[in-house]
Design a protein around this motif. Structure first.
Motif: not given
Ligand code: C2E
Ligand code: MG
Ligand code: MG
Ligand code: MG
Length: 293
Positions: A223-228, A237-241, A255-257
């Motif tokens: 899921i995280v990879q798909a969002i990125v 831009r994607v930030v992970a919380e 994965i390039g986040c």
């Protein structure tokens, strides 16, 4: 009376009453007493903002801070936002509280810049109710009185805000002013993904529920990879919380986040403490650390 208030909480579509009941009991307060206390707290300015760093995975630099409100209750001490934001929303008090948060965050960010710290955006959380007011005028006033560059303010919206097509023109106006727009808790809302191309957004914040089990749960990783990927394709831009561990940092970097925000790189702290942390910031050490651990 409490029943009436709970009915309102339920009818809002969120299961807020499940939250209020235990919170109420643990404080020994009636719901309406809470509301009165909250109203007084706004008058007496019992709120304080804490700030949490956002860090670039590529450079290790501190690239932003999120402002998170706390209630400094005279008897109960520091009360977390999850305990009073839902009530502030139900009672409409969020409008005044949100106005204070916006002004204070802009003032503080400008003060940091004047003290010689880097110019980075301060992110401010907005509730859906605040869009029923003239949010553009409010933002303009906060920027004007603080003399903060609009590029140094980012507004965090929830998917709930974007479910209303009427906010499109408001968001376009905010974008024209030059402020950043991000979606908070991305992936937990109910709206369709169509809004991602309709609205003028800059950032996605991956909800921490997906980040928590990176390294343990392949589904969450997917899921995280798909969002990125989605973010990259749409040039957001994607930030992970909620990043707490090096295994999460490594996965997200691989994965390039773009950025991370979490206890690993800093808990939310008062402005003075954040400033000390910021001055001692050594980007290279963040990057070295991750290759070692
Ligand atoms: P949020 O905007 O998603 O903020 C991130 C929350 O995650 C913060 O909780 C932060 O302390 C927590 N957090 C950060 N890193 C980690 C981590 O590594 N692990 C874990 N377990 N948690 C982490 P906080 O400060 O309690 O705020 C909760 C929520 O309250 C916020 O979620 C936001 O939705 C709301 N909120 C906070 N301040 C405001 C405000 O000024 N206005 C409005 N409307 N809502 C606010
Ligand atoms: Mg947020
Ligand atoms: Mg969030
Ligand atoms: Mg949230």
């Amino acid at each position: 009376c409490a029943d009436t208030a709970m009915y309102h909480a339920k009818s809002s579509g969120r299961n807020n009453y499940q939250f209020f009941a235990p919170a109420l009991r643990s404080y020994g307060f009636e719901l309406l007493q809470w509301e009165a206390a909250l109203r007084r707290a706004i008058e007496r300015q019992e709120f304080v903002l804490h700030y949490q760093p956002q860090v670039s995975l590529g450079s290790g630099a501190l690239i932003g801070v999120e402002a998170l409100v706390r209630w400094h209750h005279p008897e109960h001490g520091l009360v977390a936002p999850d305990r009073f934001i839902p009530l502030a929303e139900e009672s409409g008090l969020i409008v005044r509280l949100g106005e204070w948060v916006l002004r204070e965050a802009c003032r503080q960010n400008r003060a940091w810049q004047m003290a010689g710290l880097a110019s980075v955006p301060v992110a401010v959380n907005l509730s859906a109710q605040q869009f029923r007011q003239d949010i553009c005028a409010l933002v303009a006033a906060a920027l004007d009185e603080s003399q903060l560059d609009p590029a140094c303010l980012e507004l965090e919206l929830t998917e709930r805000v974007l479910m209303d097509d009427e906010v499109l023109s408001t968001l376009q106006a905010l974008k024209r002013m030059g402020v950043g727009l991000s979606i908070d808790d991305f992936g937990t809302g109910y709206s369709s993904l169509g809004y991602l191309k309709r609205f003028p957004l800059d950032r996605l914040k991956v909800d921490r529920s997906f980040v928590a089990d990176i390294g343990q749960d392949g589904d969450d990783e997917a899921i995280v990879q798909a969002i990125v990927q989605l973010g990259r394709t749409l040039r957001l831009r994607v930030v992970a919380e909620g990043v707490e561990a090096w295994r999460q940092w490594r996965f997200l970097a691989a994965i390039g986040c773009d950025d991370v925000q979490g206890f690993l790189t800093g808990r939310p702290v008062e402005a003075g403490e954040l400033e000390r942390l910021w001055r001692a910031w050594r980007p290279a050490e963040w990057l070295q650390h991750h290759s070692k651990n």
